[in-house]
Design an enzyme around this catalytic site. Structure first.
Site, PDB file in Angstrom:
ATOM      1  CG  ASN A 145      -1.897   1.059   1.326  1.00 17.56           C
ATOM      2  OD1 ASN A 145      -1.884   1.970   0.492  1.00 17.56           O
ATOM      3  ND2 ASN A 145      -2.761   1.005   2.309  1.00 17.56           N
TER       4      ASN A 145
ATOM      5  NE  ARG B 208      -6.486   0.967   0.052  1.00 12.60           N
ATOM      6  CZ  ARG B 208      -6.920   1.564   1.118  1.00 12.60           C
ATOM      7  NH1 ARG B 208      -6.178   1.588   2.197  1.00 12.60           N
ATOM      8  NH2 ARG B 208      -8.103   2.121   1.131  1.00 12.60           N
TER       9      ARG B 208
ATOM     10  CG  HIS C 141     -13.191   3.632   2.584  1.00 15.94           C
ATOM     11  ND1 HIS C 141     -13.943   4.540   3.286  1.00 15.94           N
ATOM     12  CD2 HIS C 141     -11.905   3.934   2.847  1.00 15.94           C
ATOM     13  CE1 HIS C 141     -13.156   5.363   3.944  1.00 15.94           C
ATOM     14  NE2 HIS C 141     -11.893   5.016   3.682  1.00 15.94           N
TER      15      HIS C 141
ATOM     16  NE  ARG D  64     -10.854  12.675   4.090  1.00 11.58           N
ATOM     17  CZ  ARG D  64     -10.752  11.399   3.745  1.00 11.58           C
ATOM     18  NH1 ARG D  64     -11.589  10.865   2.885  1.00 11.58           N
ATOM     19  NH2 ARG D  64      -9.811  10.632   4.271  1.00 11.58           N
TER      20      ARG D  64
ATOM     21  CD  GLU E  47      -9.185  -1.118   3.782  1.00 11.37           C
ATOM     22  OE1 GLU E  47      -8.661  -0.913   4.900  1.00 11.37           O
ATOM     23  OE2 GLU E  47      -9.513  -0.209   3.021  1.00 11.37           O
TER      24      GLU E  47
END
Ligand code: AMP
Length: 399
Positions: free
Chosen positions: A7, A91, A180, A241, A386
């Site tokens: 990743n 990823r 996601h 955010r 993940e």
């Protein structure tokens, strides 16, 4: 089969080496401060002390070289040589409109990913660097890219086209992509497995609540809607955010305060969400502690967040015409009973009721059922993984 999952971030690279047959993580670690000087590499092997070094890592190439040295090191390693790595899974945040499922890395893919860097400026370049570095260092090892966006490739056009002039979609590729996805896919599959049901007959809402948060509606194993959009900014408020707001607020603030597009983007991405509302922190734990002390803005932040999640649960239940399981995952979703309590409070009209005792006294790190005895809908905590999902996809493609 041994699969290395990578990743790559702009100045970091995380890795995990899986033995796919046993499902074990043989080693994992993080390279930080790539290209910034004073690099830090933390290497972890289960059952051994963590090993930390501070090498110079001018590039992702040099970081990967260090990872390979560590994995094969006599003292700290877990494999004889890098030829023992059967495949590499990357990823990749964005697959654009072309990559609708996990796929082998090749020059055509890298060329395409280069073309969509303008719509994926933060995550695209490091992912490409990671792929290029692996191609150079492991030229004979197959590589697979697993895209966060691909889970949403089956969403209907009415679910991903924004109500803007249509040309912005056709010419500029402005549409909902969703993010996601690897987490939502893993968690929805795990939900069906945990409940012993066929995912094809299930309607599931997965709430990935972390520093970045998104909610997905999964009908019959396929995502039908998701809260994140053109970027991971849309949807519910997050750590820093804003999530969705009236779009007209943006030009209004820009004009009033004389902000440039980059400055405005900074406000929306780094100064909003829990941090912006509470003025306390982007971390749910800090906001919760402040709320318990009576801090009004922290209380407001938690109420805004919980209400936004509730609205998505209601909307997605309507969209799917039903709901079998509501699932919480990621840092906040897995660990914070308070957000789960707030979301599930007064949801009995939709058939959602949790057992408060189970919600408080849940077991961390494993799938856990917090459903009340008289709830129509199952409510679960499912830890996300993940990296494991990426390893599984890589294995199935390489085989
Ligand atoms: P993530 O981005 O998945 O690491 O999640 C970050 C958010 O989850 C923060 O708001 C944290 O407050 C919360 N979180 C993460 N880990 C824990 C934990 N072990 N206990 C409580 N909250 C946590």
């Amino acid at each position: 089969m041994k699969i290395l999952v990578i990743n790559s971030g702009s100045s970091s690279l995380k890795y995990q080496l899986f033995d796919i047959e046993s499902g074990d993580v043989l080693a994992k670690g993080t390279c930080e401060r790539i290209g910034l000087g004073d690099g830090i590499v933390t290497h972890k092997v289960p059952g051994r002390d963590n090993y930390r070094i501070e090498p110079n890592m001018p590039s992702h190439d040099s970081a990967l070289e260090i990872v390979f040295e560590l994995l094969t090191d006599k003292t700290h390693g877990v494999i004889e040589s890098i030829e023992c790595i059967d495949a590499v899974g990357h990823r990749v945040a964005h697959g654009g409109e072309k990559y609708k499922k996990s796929s082998r890395v090749d020059s055509e893919m890298i060329d395409y990913l280069e073309t969509i860097v303008p719509i994926n400026p933060l995550h695209g370049p490091p992912a490409i660097k990671g792929m290029r570095a692996c191609t150079r260092l492991l030229p004979n090892t197959p590589q697979v890219a697993v895209f966060d966006t691909s889970f949403y490739s089956d969403i209907e056009e009415y679910g991903y086209v924004y109500a803007l002039p249509y040309e912005y979609y056709t010419e500029d590729k402005i549409r909902r992509y969703g993010f996601h996805g690897t987490s939502h896919r893993y968690v929805s599959q795990k939900t069906a497995e945990f409940l012993g049901k066929d995912i094809k007959s299930m309607k599931i809402i997965t709430c990935h609540l972390g520093n970045g948060s998104s909610i997905s509606a999964v009908d019959g194993g396929k995502a039908v809607d998701t809260s994140m959009g053109f970027t991971p900014q849309e949807g519910i408020p997050m750590g820093t955010r804003s999530g969705s707001i009236d779009p007209t607020v943006i030009p209004y603030i820009m004009k009033k305060h004389g902000l440039t597009p980059d400055e405005m983007s900074d406000v929306l991405n780094k100064k909003s969400g829990l941090l912006g509302i509470s003025g306390v922190s982007s971390d749910f734990r800090d906001c919760l502690a402040a709320a318990k002390d009576g801090n009004k803005r922290a209380i407001l932040a938690l109420n805004i967040l919980a209400t936004a999640i509730k609205k998505h649960v209601g909307a997605y239940t309507a969209e799917m015409n039903g709901l079998d399981a509501l699932v919480f995952t990621a840092g906040m979703g897995e660990n914070q009973s308070e957000i789960r309590r707030m979301v599930c409070e007064n949801m009995s009209y939709l058939g959602i009721k949790i057992d408060n005792d189970k919600n408080e006294n849940f077991t961390r790190g494993v799938p856990f059922d917090i459903t009340a005895a008289d709830s129509k809908v199952k409510v679960l905590i499912i830890p996300t993984d993940e990296e494991y999902m990426i390893a599984l996809d890589t294995e199935s493609i390489v085989r």
